[in-house]
Design a protein around this motif. Structure first.
Motif, PDB file in Angstrom:
ATOM      1  N   TYR A  82       0.977  -1.608   0.000  1.00 61.67           N
ATOM      2  CA  TYR A  82       0.279   0.198   0.043  1.00 61.67           C
ATOM      3  C   TYR A  82       0.824   0.977   0.136  1.00 61.67           C
ATOM      4  O   TYR A  82       0.731   2.034   0.814  1.00 61.67           O
ATOM      5  CB  TYR A  82      -0.856   0.276   1.274  1.00 61.67           C
ATOM      6  N   ASN A  83       2.144   1.335  -0.704  1.00 60.67           N
ATOM      7  CA  ASN A  83       3.077   2.753  -0.638  1.00 60.67           C
ATOM      8  C   ASN A  83       3.282   2.342  -2.160  1.00 60.67           C
ATOM      9  O   ASN A  83       4.653   3.019  -2.094  1.00 60.67           O
ATOM     10  CB  ASN A  83       3.979   2.449   0.483  1.00 60.67           C
ATOM     11  N   ILE A  84       2.354   1.947  -3.000  1.00 62.20           N
ATOM     12  CA  ILE A  84       3.548   2.141  -4.650  1.00 62.20           C
ATOM     13  C   ILE A  84       3.425   3.771  -4.640  1.00 62.20           C
ATOM     14  O   ILE A  84       4.217   4.084  -5.732  1.00 62.20           O
ATOM     15  CB  ILE A  84       2.365   1.464  -6.068  1.00 62.20           C
ATOM     16  N   GLU A  85       2.751   4.397  -4.555  1.00 61.64           N
ATOM     17  CA  GLU A  85       2.601   6.089  -4.828  1.00 61.64           C
ATOM     18  C   GLU A  85       3.586   6.865  -4.613  1.00 61.64           C
ATOM     19  O   GLU A  85       4.279   7.335  -5.006  1.00 61.64           O
ATOM     20  CB  GLU A  85       1.357   6.809  -5.089  1.00 61.64           C
ATOM     21  N   GLN A  86       3.753   5.975  -2.633  1.00 60.19           N
ATOM     22  CA  GLN A  86       5.382   7.060  -2.420  1.00 60.19           C
ATOM     23  C   GLN A  86       6.286   6.722  -2.805  1.00 60.19           C
ATOM     24  O   GLN A  86       7.008   7.728  -3.188  1.00 60.19           O
ATOM     25  CB  GLN A  86       4.481   6.682  -1.271  1.00 60.19           C
ATOM     26  N   ARG A  87       6.284   5.495  -3.297  1.00 59.95           N
ATOM     27  CA  ARG A  87       7.767   4.742  -3.854  1.00 59.95           C
ATOM     28  C   ARG A  87       7.763   5.241  -5.116  1.00 59.95           C
ATOM     29  O   ARG A  87       8.763   5.454  -5.172  1.00 59.95           O
ATOM     30  CB  ARG A  87       7.498   3.038  -3.648  1.00 59.95           C
ATOM     31  N   THR A  88       7.238   4.962  -6.237  1.00 57.04           N
ATOM     32  CA  THR A  88       7.166   5.576  -7.287  1.00 57.04           C
ATOM     33  C   THR A  88       7.893   7.088  -7.202  1.00 57.04           C
ATOM     34  O   THR A  88       8.732   7.716  -7.649  1.00 57.04           O
ATOM     35  CB  THR A  88       6.295   5.937  -8.103  1.00 57.04           C
ATOM     36  N   THR A  89       7.727   7.846  -6.219  1.00 55.31           N
ATOM     37  CA  THR A  89       7.256   9.420  -6.428  1.00 55.31           C
ATOM     38  C   THR A  89       8.524   9.756  -5.324  1.00 55.31           C
ATOM     39  O   THR A  89       9.432  10.069  -6.146  1.00 55.31           O
ATOM     40  CB  THR A  89       6.526   9.755  -5.359  1.00 55.31           C
ATOM     41  N   TYR A  90       9.230   8.574  -4.645  1.00 50.70           N
ATOM     42  CA  TYR A  90      10.414   8.708  -4.369  1.00 50.70           C
ATOM     43  C   TYR A  90      11.199   8.128  -5.065  1.00 50.70           C
ATOM     44  O   TYR A  90      12.604   8.949  -5.281  1.00 50.70           O
ATOM     45  CB  TYR A  90      10.484   7.474  -3.168  1.00 50.70           C
ATOM     46  N   LEU A 118       4.016  -5.551 -10.816  1.00 46.99           N
ATOM     47  CA  LEU A 118       3.163  -5.589  -9.832  1.00 46.99           C
ATOM     48  C   LEU A 118       2.169  -7.367  -9.647  1.00 46.99           C
ATOM     49  O   LEU A 118       1.627  -7.060 -11.229  1.00 46.99           O
ATOM     50  CB  LEU A 118       1.881  -4.416  -9.375  1.00 46.99           C
ATOM     51  N   ASN A 119       2.510  -7.705  -9.197  1.00 42.84           N
ATOM     52  CA  ASN A 119       1.973  -9.762  -8.628  1.00 42.84           C
ATOM     53  C   ASN A 119       0.496  -9.067  -8.128  1.00 42.84           C
ATOM     54  O   ASN A 119      -0.048 -10.323  -7.622  1.00 42.84           O
ATOM     55  CB  ASN A 119       3.377 -10.442  -8.655  1.00 42.84           C
ATOM     56  N   PHE A 120       0.304  -7.987  -7.869  1.00 41.47           N
ATOM     57  CA  PHE A 120      -1.093  -7.322  -7.455  1.00 41.47           C
ATOM     58  C   PHE A 120      -2.102  -6.380  -8.545  1.00 41.47           C
ATOM     59  O   PHE A 120      -1.226  -5.688  -9.635  1.00 41.47           O
ATOM     60  CB  PHE A 120      -0.946  -7.179  -6.182  1.00 41.47           C
ATOM     61  N   ASN A 121      -2.806  -6.802  -8.326  1.00 39.25           N
ATOM     62  CA  ASN A 121      -3.768  -4.910  -8.956  1.00 39.25           C
ATOM     63  C   ASN A 121      -3.415  -4.104  -7.306  1.00 39.25           C
ATOM     64  O   ASN A 121      -3.952  -4.139  -6.637  1.00 39.25           O
ATOM     65  CB  ASN A 121      -5.243  -5.690  -8.882  1.00 39.25           C
ATOM     66  N   TYR A 122      -3.327  -2.951  -7.967  1.00 39.67           N
ATOM     67  CA  TYR A 122      -3.445  -1.306  -6.959  1.00 39.67           C
ATOM     68  C   TYR A 122      -3.844  -0.573  -7.492  1.00 39.67           C
ATOM     69  O   TYR A 122      -5.148   0.335  -6.724  1.00 39.67           O
ATOM     70  CB  TYR A 122      -1.979  -1.118  -7.577  1.00 39.67           C
ATOM     71  N   TYR A 123      -4.351   0.250  -9.166  1.00 41.61           N
ATOM     72  CA  TYR A 123      -5.080   1.195  -9.563  1.00 41.61           C
ATOM     73  C   TYR A 123      -6.425   0.928  -9.884  1.00 41.61           C
ATOM     74  O   TYR A 123      -6.953  -0.559 -10.370  1.00 41.61           O
ATOM     75  CB  TYR A 123      -4.352   2.331 -10.681  1.00 41.61           C
ATOM     76  N   LYS A 124      -7.087   1.640  -9.324  1.00 44.04           N
ATOM     77  CA  LYS A 124      -8.917   1.492 -10.322  1.00 44.04           C
ATOM     78  C   LYS A 124      -8.947   1.854 -11.808  1.00 44.04           C
ATOM     79  O   LYS A 124      -9.268   2.594 -12.124  1.00 44.04           O
ATOM     80  CB  LYS A 124      -9.835   2.219  -9.226  1.00 44.04           C
ATOM     81  N   ARG A 125      -8.520   0.945 -12.741  1.00 44.23           N
ATOM     82  CA  ARG A 125      -8.006   1.626 -14.646  1.00 44.23           C
ATOM     83  C   ARG A 125      -8.226   0.015 -14.777  1.00 44.23           C
ATOM     84  O   ARG A 125      -8.037  -1.284 -13.871  1.00 44.23           O
ATOM     85  CB  ARG A 125      -6.665   2.207 -13.894  1.00 44.23           C
ATOM     86  N   ASN A 126      -9.253  -0.071 -15.539  1.00 45.96           N
ATOM     87  CA  ASN A 126      -9.237  -0.656 -16.763  1.00 45.96           C
ATOM     88  C   ASN A 126      -8.017  -1.153 -17.672  1.00 45.96           C
ATOM     89  O   ASN A 126      -8.506  -1.029 -19.122  1.00 45.96           O
ATOM     90  CB  ASN A 126     -10.704  -0.024 -17.240  1.00 45.96           C
ATOM     91  N   SER A 127      -7.546  -1.583 -17.409  1.00 45.58           N
ATOM     92  CA  SER A 127      -5.990  -1.877 -18.290  1.00 45.58           C
ATOM     93  C   SER A 127      -4.383  -2.374 -17.717  1.00 45.58           C
ATOM     94  O   SER A 127      -4.301  -2.445 -16.324  1.00 45.58           O
ATOM     95  CB  SER A 127      -5.117  -0.364 -18.584  1.00 45.58           C
ATOM     96  N   GLU A 166      -0.175  -4.461 -13.741  1.00 43.91           N
ATOM     97  CA  GLU A 166      -0.360  -5.145 -13.113  1.00 43.91           C
ATOM     98  C   GLU A 166      -0.522  -6.950 -13.369  1.00 43.91           C
ATOM     99  O   GLU A 166      -1.842  -6.809 -14.793  1.00 43.91           O
ATOM    100  CB  GLU A 166      -1.429  -4.267 -12.592  1.00 43.91           C
ATOM    101  N   LEU A 167      -0.190  -7.473 -13.484  1.00 44.92           N
ATOM    102  CA  LEU A 167       0.365  -8.456 -13.719  1.00 44.92           C
ATOM    103  C   LEU A 167      -1.320  -9.506 -13.781  1.00 44.92           C
ATOM    104  O   LEU A 167      -1.561 -10.074 -14.773  1.00 44.92           O
ATOM    105  CB  LEU A 167       1.131  -9.668 -13.196  1.00 44.92           C
ATOM    106  N   PRO A 168      -2.100  -9.586 -12.253  1.00 43.86           N
ATOM    107  CA  PRO A 168      -2.985 -10.140 -12.716  1.00 43.86           C
ATOM    108  C   PRO A 168      -4.082  -9.898 -13.781  1.00 43.86           C
ATOM    109  O   PRO A 168      -5.235 -10.504 -13.671  1.00 43.86           O
ATOM    110  CB  PRO A 168      -4.237  -9.728 -11.030  1.00 43.86           C
ATOM    111  N   LYS A 169      -3.960  -8.508 -14.269  1.00 45.74           N
ATOM    112  CA  LYS A 169      -4.994  -7.507 -15.005  1.00 45.74           C
ATOM    113  C   LYS A 169      -4.505  -8.266 -16.225  1.00 45.74           C
ATOM    114  O   LYS A 169      -5.468  -8.860 -16.996  1.00 45.74           O
ATOM    115  CB  LYS A 169      -5.113  -6.594 -14.435  1.00 45.74           C
ATOM    116  N   PHE A 170      -3.045  -9.414 -16.640  1.00 48.28           N
ATOM    117  CA  PHE A 170      -3.017  -9.295 -17.643  1.00 48.28           C
ATOM    118  C   PHE A 170      -3.805 -10.565 -18.087  1.00 48.28           C
ATOM    119  O   PHE A 170      -4.090 -11.544 -18.561  1.00 48.28           O
ATOM    120  CB  PHE A 170      -1.755  -9.219 -17.464  1.00 48.28           C
ATOM    121  N   LYS A 171      -3.677 -11.358 -17.341  1.00 46.97           N
ATOM    122  CA  LYS A 171      -3.916 -12.753 -16.993  1.00 46.97           C
ATOM    123  C   LYS A 171      -5.636 -12.748 -16.997  1.00 46.97           C
ATOM    124  O   LYS A 171      -5.611 -14.003 -17.443  1.00 46.97           O
ATOM    125  CB  LYS A 171      -3.369 -13.412 -14.999  1.00 46.97           C
TER     126      LYS A 171
END
Length: 312
Positions: A82-90, A118-127, A166-171
């Motif tokens: 739950y820190n993707i946004e902060q990590r990416t910005t850093y 990411l091996n999990f879904n994070y963003y509310k995006r349809n891609s 986001e790999l689960p979305k790809f799958k």
């Protein structure tokens, strides 16, 4: 026969793509993500940190310079902290800042691109592949002025860019192997039949698939993979435990000392032992206990907007 080590492990990913002999494969993969042609590639941090088994300190990102024009930071994340946004910005800010020495002009800076796999879904995006750049918002009516520009600038800066895969979305989409990116991502998620097909049309994927098979036979490499995986899971478990204990202690104290004071102490205990995940879980628990958003905001220092986002 031992199962193949997964490329979704940050250790395996860097161990494979950080090797000089696999530069062409890394170049091919980055071309598939960035949709561009790359001539030269330099791996800036190929080494595996000695403390790689400690997920708090041994960050296994891969930093690459492309054609001496841009710096790409690639990170594989197995679990959602739950820190993707902060990590990416850093990563973006620190990578940009580290380019300059004392007295160097800003014009020396190369473009910085961060790729999060990411091996999990994070963003509310349809891609499954989302690209973000720093763009201007639409101008409000009362701020408009006719300067005669037929076409306005779209980007505030073209020197930063984020790619999230986001790999689960790809799958879930379950595509074929029509594009390079589709070919590579099947290797990441381990679709055996698709990987065979991809290996036939892309020699770099065939090469990396063989490297993975060979690496998987090494007891040392498998142990390193297991150590790293255990460290990450242990940290997440510790955060979860600290969250629950902190909340429980806070609620117990709250019965005697007042709800707000008790919860605040519980939160402080949890936050000391964890990261963003614990705060989210605590907020959810407080919402479940009918504590007002205003009170949660005052205790956690989160904005009401952030709390409403968690609530949704």
């Amino acid at each position: 026969m031992a199962s193949k080590l997964p490329l979704t492990s940050d250790y395996v990913f860097k161990r494979i793509f950080g090797q000089e002999e696999n530069k062409e494969a890394l170049k091919d993969f980055l071309e598939s993500v960035l949709k561009t042609t790359i001539k030269n590639i330099t791996i800036n941090n190929p080494e595996i940190p000695k403390n790689f088994y400690d997920s708090k300190y041994g960050v296994l990102d891969l930093k690459v310079t492309l054609d001496n024009k841009m710096i790409v930071n690639v990170e594989m994340q197995l679990q959602n902290q739950y820190n993707i946004e902060q990590r990416t910005t850093y990563y973006m800010a620190s990578t940009y800042q580290q380019q300059l020495g004392e007295g160097d002009p800003y014009t020396n800076c190369k473009k910085v691109i961060v790729i999060d796999i990411l091996n999990f879904n994070y963003y509310k995006r349809n891609s499954y592949h989302s690209v973000a750049r720093m763009i201007f918002e639409e101008t409000e009516e009362n701020a408009k002025i006719d300067m005669g520009y037929e076409k306005e600038d779209k980007y505030a800066t073209k020197y930063v860019e984020i790619h999230v895969i986001e790999l689960p979305k790809f799958k879930k989409r379950n595509p074929d192997i029509h594009t390079k990116l589709e070919q590579w991502l099947w290797l990441f998620i381990g679709g055996e039949e698709k990987v065979k097909k991809a290996s036939k049309v892309n020699k770099e994927i065939e090469k990396i698939n063989k490297k993975l098979a060979s690496m998987s036979l090494s007891r040392e490499e498998r142990n390193n993979y297991e150590f790293r995986k255990k460290a990450i899971l242990d940290e997440i478990s510790a955060i979860d435990y600290a969250t629950k204990k902190g909340l429980q202690r806070g609620l117990e104290q709250g019965l005697e000392q007042g709800l707000e004071q008790g919860i605040k102490k519980g939160i402080e205990k949890g936050i000391e032992q964890g990261r963003k995940e614990e705060k989210i879980k605590l907020v959810k628990e407080m919402l479940k206990n009918k504590i007002s958003i205003e009170q949660i905001a005052r205790i956690t220092k989160l904005t009401q907007e952030e709390i409403n986002k968690i609530k949704e």
